[in-house]
Design an enzyme around this catalytic site. Structure first.
Site, mmCIF file in Angstrom:
data_model
loop_
_atom_site.group_PDB
_atom_site.id
_atom_site.type_symbol
_atom_site.label_atom_id
_atom_site.label_comp_id
_atom_site.label_asym_id
_atom_site.label_seq_id
_atom_site.Cartn_x
_atom_site.Cartn_y
_atom_site.Cartn_z
ATOM 1 N N GLU A 74 -12.184 -12.210 6.336
ATOM 2 C CA GLU A 74 -10.268 -12.764 6.307
ATOM 3 C C GLU A 74 -11.074 -14.250 6.903
ATOM 4 O O GLU A 74 -10.307 -15.422 6.317
ATOM 5 C CB GLU A 74 -9.324 -12.174 6.304
ATOM 6 C CG GLU A 74 -9.006 -10.621 5.866
ATOM 7 C CD GLU A 74 -7.776 -9.948 6.569
ATOM 8 O OE1 GLU A 74 -7.775 -9.222 5.919
ATOM 9 O OE2 GLU A 74 -7.493 -10.916 8.405
ATOM 10 N N GLU A 81 -11.819 -30.151 -9.933
ATOM 11 C CA GLU A 81 -13.358 -29.779 -9.291
ATOM 12 C C GLU A 81 -12.882 -28.849 -8.031
ATOM 13 O O GLU A 81 -14.118 -28.093 -8.067
ATOM 14 C CB GLU A 81 -13.838 -31.003 -9.238
ATOM 15 C CG GLU A 81 -13.900 -31.969 -10.351
ATOM 16 C CD GLU A 81 -14.704 -31.657 -11.458
ATOM 17 O OE1 GLU A 81 -15.262 -30.023 -11.341
ATOM 18 O OE2 GLU A 81 -14.094 -31.571 -12.946
ATOM 19 N N SER A 131 17.115 0.326 5.261
ATOM 20 C CA SER A 131 15.935 -0.648 4.981
ATOM 21 C C SER A 131 16.609 -0.779 3.807
ATOM 22 O O SER A 131 16.485 0.238 3.197
ATOM 23 C CB SER A 131 14.901 0.530 5.148
ATOM 24 O OG SER A 131 13.706 -0.205 4.688
ATOM 25 N N GLN A 155 0.766 -1.201 -0.302
ATOM 26 C CA GLN A 155 -0.055 0.418 -0.378
ATOM 27 C C GLN A 155 1.093 1.681 -0.349
ATOM 28 O O GLN A 155 0.185 2.461 -0.274
ATOM 29 C CB GLN A 155 -1.323 -0.028 1.186
ATOM 30 C CG GLN A 155 -2.401 -1.211 1.099
ATOM 31 C CD GLN A 155 -3.104 -0.840 -0.366
ATOM 32 O OE1 GLN A 155 -3.116 0.482 -0.246
ATOM 33 N NE2 GLN A 155 -3.943 -1.907 -0.397
ATOM 34 N N GLY A 176 -2.630 -2.896 -3.204
ATOM 35 C CA GLY A 176 -1.473 -1.812 -3.798
ATOM 36 C C GLY A 176 -1.110 -2.175 -4.594
ATOM 37 O O GLY A 176 -1.125 -0.833 -6.081
ATOM 38 N N HIS A 190 -5.834 0.865 7.853
ATOM 39 C CA HIS A 190 -6.656 -0.593 8.212
ATOM 40 C C HIS A 190 -6.811 -0.351 9.733
ATOM 41 O O HIS A 190 -5.604 0.358 10.262
ATOM 42 C CB HIS A 190 -5.733 -1.711 8.516
ATOM 43 C CG HIS A 190 -6.251 -3.317 8.955
ATOM 44 N ND1 HIS A 190 -8.102 -3.209 8.993
ATOM 45 C CD2 HIS A 190 -5.965 -3.852 9.591
ATOM 46 C CE1 HIS A 190 -8.315 -4.675 9.817
ATOM 47 N NE2 HIS A 190 -7.000 -4.918 9.887
#
Length: 342
Positions: free
Chosen positions: A196, A228, A52, A29, A135, A109
């Site tokens: 979920e 199936e 990072s 996101q 995203g 969220h």
């Protein structure tokens, strides 16, 4: 009563003009919001922890990148785009000490706010903009001149402009092109978790595995069971997605329809609904959140064991072999390509 749907005319990007918008994290996101907002003419910076892996990626996309604490100090609106259970550490270490009155915290969220894993001060706005899609879809739709529908919510309205900020952000990422619906942090969090667990992920996966096992245990070939109970599910879901359940039923045979309406309710029966209600109650009273937080703090031992068990299920072995025969299915290394939420 049907919810009001906010469109392009209901949101004003000028609300965010002259402000600095910080996106904390550059995962699924985060990267989509940042890129869409930048292309909407807004000032966007990225906040990441030192070291990072996403720093180089964000810089390559043309964003100014700062360590999280500095990004919070520079920003007027701070989008906390890190996983639910990572939010408390990031918030306590880098966000809260650098919040000034009048700033806005934004989430996609409601988990952290609703379950109070963080408690923001009263002198900031707390809002939500939650596109109803991953995203990559938010980004792709925006680039095509379209938009993924989104939810907005206001938890704290210190500046008396929180809703306008949320609508402007939603417009900047393409949400008002698809339509925006107002909700609450409570409603978004509880319905999202319920969906979920009982239908989208947990319920569907369990139903597929149970159907596969039933056929194989009855002596049918695993390949037939796979086709199936899993492969053809996409055909049905696509029909439902495009035209609803009735639209799907219009497109299938009378035999399939009869099996649907007569046998289906015997499989997903009152016992299943009772279990759904129990799951919802555990979401509402915080039992699920407490259990999940405790699981994470304990090293996710049960989580990892259940994930590993699922990966070893016979349907995964059968499916991997059969998908190799299907040239039209894009071959993806899901684990290797998984977005990094940093």
């Amino acid at each position: 009563m049907a919810a009001k749907i906010y469109r392009e005319k209901d949101a004003d990007l000028k609300v965010l003009k002259g402000k600095t918008c910080a996106v904390i994290g550059f995962g699924s996101q985060g990267h989509a919001h940042a890129l869409n907002m930048k292309e909407s003419g807004l000032t966007v910076i990225i906040g990441l922890y030192k070291g990072s892996k996403s720093i180089a990626v964000a810089k390559a996309k043309g964003f100014p990148v700062f360590e999280t604490a500095e990004a919070v100090r520079k920003a007027d609106v701070i989008f906390v785009a890190v996983p639910d259970l990572s939010i408390p550490d990031v918030y306590n270490k880098d966000i809260e000490p650098n919040l000034a009155p009048g700033k806005a915290l934004l989430f996609s969220h409601g988990f952290a706010i609703h379950f109070k894993t963080i408690v923001p001060p009263k002198n900031v706005d707390v809002i939500m903009v939650a596109p109803k899609g991953p995203g990559h879809l938010v980004r792709r739709q925006f680039r095509e001149g379209k938009g993924v529908p989104a939810l907005i919510a206001v938890y704290q309205n210190h500046t008396k402009k929180a809703k306008q900020i949320a609508l402007a952000w939603a417009k900047a990422v393409g949400g008002t092109r698809g339509g925006v619906i107002e909700t609450t942090f409570k409603e978004e969090t509880e319905t999202d978790l319920f969906g979920e667990q009982t239908v989208l992920c947990g319920g569907t996966a369990a139903l597929i595995q149970a159907g596969y096992e039933t056929l194989v245990e009855a002596g049918y070939q695993p390949e037939m069971a796979y086709f199936e109970c899993l492969h053809e599910l996409k055909l049905i879901v696509d029909l439902i997605f495009e035209a609803g359940i009735s639209g799907m039923r219009f497109s299938i045979s009378d035999t399939a329809k009869w099996g649907d309406v007569y046998v289906g309710p015997r499989i997903v029966d009152a016992r299943v609904k009772a279990n759904m209600k129990k799951a919802l109650k555990e979401i509402q009273n915080g039992t699920f959140a407490k259990r999940w937080i405790a699981e994470a703090k304990g090293g996710k031992k049960t989580y990892k064991a259940l994930m590993a068990k699922g990966e070893k299920h016979p349907i995964e072995v059968t499916g991997k072999r059969l998908r190799g025969l299907m040239s039209w299915i894009e071959k993806r290394d899901i684990k290797g390509a998984q977005a990094s939420y940093e």
